[in-house]
Each structure stands twice: as structure tokens, then as C-alpha cells.
Design an enzyme around this catalytic site. Sequence first.
Site, mmCIF file in Angstrom:
data_model
loop_
_atom_site.group_PDB
_atom_site.id
_atom_site.type_symbol
_atom_site.label_atom_id
_atom_site.label_comp_id
_atom_site.label_asym_id
_atom_site.label_seq_id
_atom_site.Cartn_x
_atom_site.Cartn_y
_atom_site.Cartn_z
ATOM 1 N N SER A 51 -1.125 -0.242 -18.830
ATOM 2 C CA SER A 51 -2.304 -0.166 -17.949
ATOM 3 C C SER A 51 -2.342 1.181 -17.242
ATOM 4 C CB SER A 51 -2.256 -1.273 -16.889
ATOM 5 O OG SER A 51 -2.776 -2.476 -17.400
ATOM 6 N N LYS A 109 -2.626 -8.706 -6.970
ATOM 7 C CA LYS A 109 -2.885 -9.803 -7.922
ATOM 8 C C LYS A 109 -4.131 -10.535 -7.474
ATOM 9 C CE LYS A 109 -0.727 -11.551 -11.564
ATOM 10 N NZ LYS A 109 0.232 -10.784 -12.376
ATOM 11 N N HIS A 126 0.822 -1.211 0.000
ATOM 12 C CA HIS A 126 0.000 0.000 0.000
ATOM 13 C C HIS A 126 0.856 1.261 0.000
ATOM 14 C CE1 HIS A 126 -3.519 -2.413 1.953
ATOM 15 N NE2 HIS A 126 -3.508 -2.524 0.647
ATOM 16 N N HIS A 127 2.154 1.116 -0.323
ATOM 17 C CA HIS A 127 2.987 2.325 -0.251
ATOM 18 C C HIS A 127 2.572 3.346 -1.296
ATOM 19 C CE1 HIS A 127 5.076 0.578 -3.673
ATOM 20 N NE2 HIS A 127 5.749 1.701 -3.827
ATOM 21 N N LYS A 156 -2.152 -2.640 -8.012
ATOM 22 C CA LYS A 156 -2.351 -2.926 -9.445
ATOM 23 C C LYS A 156 -1.821 -4.306 -9.772
ATOM 24 C CE LYS A 156 -3.605 -1.452 -13.484
ATOM 25 N NZ LYS A 156 -4.261 -2.768 -13.642
ATOM 26 N N LYS A 176 7.827 -4.579 -9.749
ATOM 27 C CA LYS A 176 7.721 -4.229 -11.172
ATOM 28 C C LYS A 176 7.297 -2.771 -11.339
ATOM 29 C CE LYS A 176 5.486 -7.565 -13.249
ATOM 30 N NZ LYS A 176 4.373 -8.365 -13.834
HETATM 31 N N1 GLU Z 1 -0.941 -9.208 -15.535
HETATM 32 C C1 GLU Z 1 0.052 -8.322 -16.011
HETATM 33 C C2 GLU Z 1 1.324 -8.462 -15.202
HETATM 34 O O1 GLU Z 1 1.561 -9.486 -14.613
HETATM 35 C C3 GLU Z 1 -0.441 -6.883 -16.111
HETATM 36 C C4 GLU Z 1 -0.868 -6.240 -14.835
HETATM 37 C C5 GLU Z 1 -1.567 -4.901 -15.017
HETATM 38 O O2 GLU Z 1 -1.644 -4.413 -16.120
HETATM 39 O O3 GLU Z 1 -2.035 -4.380 -14.011
HETATM 40 O O4 GLU Z 1 2.171 -7.616 -15.208
#
Ligand code: GLU
Length: 472
Positions: free
Chosen positions: A363, A107, A65-66, A71, A95
Amino acid sequence: MSTNQEYSFFKGVEINFDKAAKFTRFSGGVLEQIKACNAILRVRFPVRIGHEIEVIEAYRVQHSHHKLPCKGGIRFSMEVNQDEVMALAALMTYKCAIVNVPFGGGKGGIKIDTSKYSVSDLERITRRYTSELCKKNFIGPGIDVPAPDYGTSSREMSWIVDTYATLYPNDLNAMASVTGKPISQGGVRGRVEATGLGVFFGIREACSIEEDMKKLGLTTGIQGKKIIVQGLGNVGYHAAKFCQNAGAIIVGVIEYNGAIYKESGIDVDEAQAHRKQHGALLDFPGALNLPDPATGLEQACDILIPAALESVIHKGNAAKIQAKIVAEAANGPVTAEADAILIAKGIMVIPDIYLNAGGVTVSYFEWLKNLSHVKYGRLEKRFSENRYSDIMDAVERMTDKVMSPTERKLVQKGPEEIDLVHSGLEDTMMGSYQEIREIWAGTTGVDDLRTAAFICAINKIGVAYEELGIFP
Ligand code: GLU
């Protein structure tokens, strides 16, 4: 979890994190906070399938939550379990930090075999899952924003956004509650190919550095590089296609039900068409059949691109990998034990937390588009075209020469949404590679790009926590 794996997937991510943490200035508590999964939702909900009621198991993990929103994609697969979703959410945190996308990692996963359900079954499952996320406050433009992942696509995202918008009719930003949507539902052009294109940009950047290529016994450039791709889904297909367009030779393609190998090269579209027609890659004209797909990974090539699921390169097969570069298009394709073996063999691993970040980068562009309620290029396209036209007129006047209409059309073209998205993605992938490589080259004791990428992420997240001032 693979039988060849000593640790769970999440533990493997923690091992990679710990290896890098030693090279940062942060103390134990800060590192613990960065590493921990902040919130885990596990639900079981009933869905009517035919005449029966089926109880579906599903998850959403908010790793960090930083920065908000969290996402990350939603995966539909029988392999889904809490440990896997935790690991994938953690990878999303790192990432996003690496590519400077201001999100925490998240996720989701639903444990289903998609081939066993009709489209309307899948729609009911997806909509019910979305309602569960809404009930628990695990979705929303500023809270947690899902996207496609293994087993899902823009179709599922359109069900999600519609369910969310129905439950929150007053949310002006409802479109930004999920990304990877169809264009007609608020999606952005370029999202479909984003991860694969990002993989291509990342490989191209790595291959452009003479010093690094020399150490591997390779020349610079993508041209002529022999590539094996594992997985011909959205990511693998686009990565292979963009590499092929740039002059690489796709010598091997691997799918779960058989692999093919052909020294002189396999056309990616022909392989895909063959697979769709025959249900498998096997018996592709002129190619060697490898009925056991695992052996496909061990064939000779310059670059191996695992682009399917995690843990495919493990301690049981790592020593047999012949590639000079392993380009991680999938999330977590190399286990922590295998990583050590690959490093010892002098193989360069371009890590997932950098290489497949193109998806979440685009995204981010989609989310921004939804929040601004305007299509990219709408304000500046005509303005740019008029300016370029004025410049061309002046050049023609000064030189007494006239451009051909085709030339003029090309030079005068203003940016469309797709141009801006591709250019933003290219710039992101190029810049982030240089950032990671600088850490790799400039830190004594860091012998691989993954550790450098984790150091890069930890430094950014650590600073963000410090700036939040949450540590009294
Ligand atoms: N599922 C993709 C990933 O593992 C995209 C995630 C996204 O766009 O939020 O990076």
C-alpha cells in the site's frame, strides 16, 4: 469477543505492549502516548435499502499521529465494534513501524453483513461512509488513507476514491486517498497478493534459521513442511498458494462452515474451486471431513496459519494446538492468554504485527506511485534493457560465444512494476524479520518473537516522538 477470552481485543494488544515496554528505555508518559488511540470517529448514517431507511453503524480510528497519514484497512463485518477497530488500528501503528513504512496506524469498520446487501446497496453504504470521513477530515492523502480488509476489496476502494475525488476536485493527489484500488483507478500491480506473499516471505525467513528450527525439531526450509491454513480468503489463499509453490504440503484447510484434512496434501486451487462449486470445503475428494471447523486448528502439522479473524486461538483451545509454528496471517488471531500457553508449550509464534505487514508495505508503494504520478519502472526499464544488452554484446565479443535468444531475453529484461513491487516486499519482509530476531536473541528475558516485535516498534515510535519534540 470470544467467550473464551478474558480481555477485550484492545486490552489484549495493551497487554502485549506492556510486556515489551519494560524492555525499552522510554518512561511512562511516552509509553502512554504511544499506546493511546489518538482519535476515534463513530458515525451512524442513514442509507436507503429497498423501500426502507437503514441506519448504519461505522467507525474510523486513528491510533497514532506520530507519522501521517494514518493507514489501515476498512472492514465490513457484523463483528465490528469500537473496541475491535481500536485494537486493529493500534496493531497497524506497530506494524508500520516494524516494516519502516512511515505511517501512523488507523482502521475503519462498518457493521454490516455483506451477504444481505446487493452490490448497489454496498456501493451506497461505502460512498456515504466516505462522505462521513470527508466531513470529519478522517480521509485524505496526508491525513488518513484506508485500504481493503476483511469483507472489502479493490471494488470498495474504487468507490471510495471516486467519492473522495468528487468531493475534492482540486486535490491533485486524490488518487492517494486510498490504496488497494484497481489498476485502472491508480492501483499498483502486486497489491492483491501482497499480504499473502508477505506471509510466505516471513515464514520462509523464519524457517531459514537452522538454530531456531532445531529448537522446534524441524529442518530448515519450507520444502516438505506440513501446513494448515485457516481461512481461504485473499490472505489465506495467497499465503497457502505461495507456500505450496515453494514445496510445502497443505495438509489442512479450514473455513467457517467446515474443514478438511489430508495427510498427503490438498491442492489449494482445487480446494478453492471445490468450495466455490459446493459452498463448502467438506467432501473434498480423499480428505477427512471436519464439520466443526474449530477442530481443524488442533490437527497435526508443522505450521498453522490462521488467516481469518481475531481470537480464534484462545485459552480454551491453545493447549490443544499441535503446530510447532503459528504464523499469524490474520490480525490478532491469538489472544493474550493463549499466547502465554503457546509460549509455555515451546511453540514459535510469528506475530501479526510483522507477518501480515506485506499488505501495508505494498500500500505504501501504491501511495508513493499515486503521489509521484508515474508507474514504477517507466523511467528505468528501457535504460536497463539497453545497458544489459550492451553488456551481453561485450561478453559475446570477448568470449566468442553467442547466447540463445531465450537466454538473452531473460538476462536483458528490465524491471516492470510487478518485479519492483515484489522485490521491495521481499526485501522488507526479510530485513524486518532479522531486526526482530536480533532483539529476540539478544535481549535477556524476551522469550518470544511478539515481544521482540513490540520492542522494535516501541523503540522506533518513541524515537519519532522524541524527534518531533512534542514533549515539553
Ligand atoms: N488491511 C490490511 C492490514 O490489516 C492492509 C492495510 C493497508 O494496506 O493500509 O494490514
